[in-house]
Design an enzyme around this catalytic site. Structure first.
Site, PDB file in Angstrom:
ATOM      1  N   PRO A   2       0.726  -1.009  -0.092  1.00 56.69           N
ATOM      2  CA  PRO A   2       0.084   0.019  -0.142  1.00 56.69           C
ATOM      3  C   PRO A   2       0.939   1.146   0.161  1.00 56.69           C
ATOM      4  CG  PRO A   2      -0.487  -1.392   1.754  1.00 56.69           C
ATOM      5  CD  PRO A   2       0.659  -1.904   1.142  1.00 56.69           C
ATOM      6  N   GLU A   3       0.619   2.391  -0.735  1.00 57.32           N
ATOM      7  CA  GLU A   3       1.189   3.527  -0.647  1.00 57.32           C
ATOM      8  C   GLU A   3       0.582   4.372   0.168  1.00 57.32           C
ATOM      9  OE1 GLU A   3       2.855   4.528  -4.525  1.00 57.32           O
ATOM     10  OE2 GLU A   3       1.948   2.865  -5.232  1.00 57.32           O
ATOM     11  N   LYS A  51       3.483   5.707   5.427  1.00 57.47           N
ATOM     12  CA  LYS A  51       2.816   4.267   5.287  1.00 57.47           C
ATOM     13  C   LYS A  51       2.636   3.759   6.499  1.00 57.47           C
ATOM     14  CE  LYS A  51       5.061   3.595   0.845  1.00 57.47           C
ATOM     15  NZ  LYS A  51       5.948   2.638   0.162  1.00 57.47           N
ATOM     16  N   ARG A 250      12.250  -3.520  -6.768  1.00 58.22           N
ATOM     17  CA  ARG A 250      10.937  -3.209  -7.143  1.00 58.22           C
ATOM     18  C   ARG A 250      10.663  -2.986  -8.495  1.00 58.22           C
ATOM     19  NH1 ARG A 250       8.204  -1.379  -2.646  1.00 58.22           N
ATOM     20  NH2 ARG A 250       6.527  -1.843  -3.882  1.00 58.22           N
TER      21      ARG A 250
END
Ligand code: ZN
Length: 260
Positions: A2-3, A51, A250
């Protein structure tokens, strides 16, 4: 993962469910917190920082959690079993008379004195969604390592907090910057960061993330998740690769024509 906008929205919903009411049930299923007793405590507020999630209680303590890759908080009505995974993945359960918040697969869960929250989140750079957002400071931190790839620097939460791979890909596309370009060679870092903020702010009120303004599935991004598909602007095939610090690689996406 999640950002910042997803975490911000989750915290707002948790705040609506929990704030201002005493807890009638509280379980923290990690060994270090097995004896912590939060029953009877009132939740003052639930806020995000980058986050991270911060649950502040009326006894001067804060519960700090982070979702990392697949953690989640689920809210349900009291009396209904929480749904967010099998019971052995439940790490935290906070309930008042009406609502239950259940945290699953939380790799970070700790209780801190509220005035020492910095022990959990003090390393973070300016929070893109925070009330104390500081554009100058974020630009200064990014610029402090001019040889680093911009795509890597944008994900480093010590520079600015909240961005993940969706925003990295889309902001670099919108600015015409290849994600591996060194920070020193990004022509207008300030404009890039300001654009990141405007984009994440625009998305925070809804679960979907879009950079195109289109909310339909498959139409929300220019390059993110579109490897092998034609660029929406120039029809060149979108490319992707994994990159980042060792162990934290990533997926990165770009258009070779629009982002030379
Ligand atoms: Zn293109």
């Amino acid at each position: 993962m999640p950002e910042g906008d997803t975490v911000w929205l989750a915290c707002r919903r948790l705040h609506a469910a929990l704030a201002g009411r005493p807890l009638v049930r509280a379980e923290l299923r990690v060994p270090s917190l097995a004896t912590a007793d939060l029953v009877g405590r009132t939740v003052l507020e639930v806020v995000s920082r980058g986050k991270h999630q911060l649950f502040r209680f009326d006894d001067g303590r804060t519960l700090h959690s982070h979702l990392r890759m697949d953690g989640t908080w689920r809210i349900s009505h009291a009396g209904r079993p929480p749904r967010g995974g099998p019971p052995h993945e439940l790490r935290a359960l906070l309930a008042n008379a009406d609502q239950v918040a259940a945290g699953y697969r939380l790799p970070v869960l700790e209780l801190l004195p509220t005035d020492e929250e910095d022990r959990g989140v003090g390393h973070l750079g300016p929070d893109l969604l925070g009330p104390d957002w500081d554009l100058d400071e974020a630009v200064r931190r990014l610029g402090a390592d001019p040889g680093r790839a911009i795509g890597e620097a944008l994900l480093d939460q010590r520079n600015l907090a909240g961005l993940g791979t969706f925003y990295r890909a889309e902001i670099c596309f919108l600015q015409g910057i290849q994600p591996r370009r060194p920070v020193a060679d990004v022509p207008n870092l300030r404009r890039l960061v300001d654009r990141a903020r405007r984009l994440i702010m625009a998305n925070r009120e809804r679960p979907e993330q879009t950079s195109t303004g289109d909310l339909r599935s498959g139409a929300r991004s220019y390059v993110y998740g579109r490897a092998g598909q034609p660029c929406r602007r120039c029809r060149t095939m979108i490319k992707s690769e994994e990159f980042g610090p060792d162990g934290q690689e990533r997926l990165s996406y770009w258009c070779p024509t629009c982002q030379p």
